[in-house]
Design a protein around this motif. Structure first.
Motif, short mmCIF file in Angstrom:
data_model
loop_
_atom_site.label_atom_id
_atom_site.label_comp_id
_atom_site.label_asym_id
_atom_site.label_seq_id
_atom_site.Cartn_x
_atom_site.Cartn_y
_atom_site.Cartn_z
N TYR A 129 19.73 72.24 75.92
CA TYR A 129 19.64 70.86 76.38
C TYR A 129 19.90 70.85 77.88
O TYR A 129 20.79 71.55 78.35
CB TYR A 129 20.71 69.97 75.73
N THR A 130 19.16 70.01 78.60
CA THR A 130 19.45 69.75 80.00
C THR A 130 19.43 68.24 80.17
O THR A 130 18.42 67.59 79.89
CB THR A 130 18.41 70.40 80.93
N PHE A 131 20.56 67.70 80.62
CA PHE A 131 20.68 66.26 80.82
C PHE A 131 20.89 65.96 82.31
O PHE A 131 21.78 66.55 82.93
CB PHE A 131 21.88 65.69 80.05
N THR A 132 20.06 65.11 82.87
CA THR A 132 20.30 64.55 84.18
C THR A 132 20.45 63.05 83.98
O THR A 132 20.28 62.56 82.86
CB THR A 132 19.13 64.84 85.17
N LYS A 133 20.74 62.34 85.03
CA LYS A 133 20.94 60.90 84.89
C LYS A 133 19.70 60.21 84.33
O LYS A 133 19.80 59.30 83.51
CB LYS A 133 21.30 60.30 86.25
N ASP A 134 18.50 60.65 84.73
CA ASP A 134 17.27 59.97 84.36
C ASP A 134 16.42 60.67 83.30
O ASP A 134 15.48 60.09 82.79
CB ASP A 134 16.39 59.77 85.61
N LYS A 135 16.74 61.92 82.98
CA LYS A 135 15.85 62.69 82.12
C LYS A 135 16.65 63.72 81.32
O LYS A 135 17.67 64.21 81.78
CB LYS A 135 14.81 63.39 82.99
N ALA A 136 16.13 64.03 80.12
CA ALA A 136 16.71 65.10 79.31
C ALA A 136 15.59 65.99 78.82
O ALA A 136 14.45 65.55 78.63
CB ALA A 136 17.48 64.53 78.13
N VAL A 137 15.93 67.26 78.62
CA VAL A 137 14.98 68.23 78.07
C VAL A 137 15.67 68.92 76.89
O VAL A 137 16.80 69.40 77.02
CB VAL A 137 14.56 69.28 79.11
N PHE A 138 15.01 68.95 75.73
CA PHE A 138 15.49 69.65 74.55
C PHE A 138 14.51 70.78 74.27
O PHE A 138 13.30 70.55 74.20
CB PHE A 138 15.56 68.70 73.35
N LYS A 139 15.02 72.01 74.14
CA LYS A 139 14.18 73.16 73.83
C LYS A 139 14.74 73.86 72.60
O LYS A 139 15.93 74.12 72.50
CB LYS A 139 14.17 74.16 74.99
N LYS A 140 13.84 74.14 71.68
CA LYS A 140 14.18 74.93 70.50
C LYS A 140 12.99 75.83 70.24
O LYS A 140 11.97 75.38 69.70
CB LYS A 140 14.47 74.05 69.29
#
Length: 183
Positions: A101-112
């Motif tokens: 998971y990568t969380f920034t204030k405006d966006k998130a990315v989930f990788k599996k």
């Protein structure tokens, strides 16, 4: 599937139309089988044409397109100033590198593995006493408390906020996946 069927029943009961324009300007077509599909409405002369992703189109009467009323009490940003939202910011990874998971204030990315979901994120549910939350990543549209697209993940912090448990994986592996902050 249950969410789609419930949404279709709820929206049809409230609005009585097959085409709903959501509060973000996107239009969806509610199908008889309980599913939905995003469509593009274009004007050609005095006609409205609904363009579907499968290449089909049909003329739509203006009375057949309803605007969705936003339901109160289900705001997507009510938990975004919480210590939990702030603690999520950054990169989190499982020891085997399979989930990230990568969380920034405006966006998130989930990788599996090869699956990647990214976009705006929000905390949909928060239980501070148990340090548990449901996070929605990459939602395409919203109608009140119901969201379209994206992925919902059940996450829990350790007491000292240095580990993140992905409880969404219990269905597949019968155990939580532990993620650590990447520095």
């Amino acid at each position: 599937m249950k969410k789609s069927a419930l949404l279709a029943f709820f929206v049809v009961a409230l609005f009585g139309a097959e085409y709903i324009t959501l509060n973000n300007g996107k239009t969806i077509l509610l199908k008889d089988d309980g599913t939905w599909e995003e469509v593009t409405i274009v004007k050609k002369g005095d006609k409205n044409i609904a363009l579907r992703k499968d290449g089909k189109w049909e003329e739509v009467k203006p009375d057949d397109i309803e605007s969705a009323d936003v339901l109160k009490g289900g705001g997507t940003d009510r938990f975004m100033d919480s210590k939990f939202a702030k603690a999520l910011l950054g990169k989190w990874e499982s020891p085997d590198g399979k989930i990230e998971y990568t969380f920034t204030k405006d966006k998130a990315v989930f990788k599996k593995g090869p699956k990647v979901v990214e976009g705006k994120w929000s905390i949909e549910y928060l239980d501070e006493s148990k340090r548990k939350m449901i996070v929605n990543i990459g939602e395409g549209a919203r109608l009140g408390f119901l969201s379209f697209g994206g992925i919902a993940r059940s996450l829990k912090f350790s007491p000292d906020f240095d580990k993140l448990y992905d409880e969404s994986e219990k269905m597949e592996s019968l155990k939580d996946v532990v993620l650590y902050r990447v520095k």
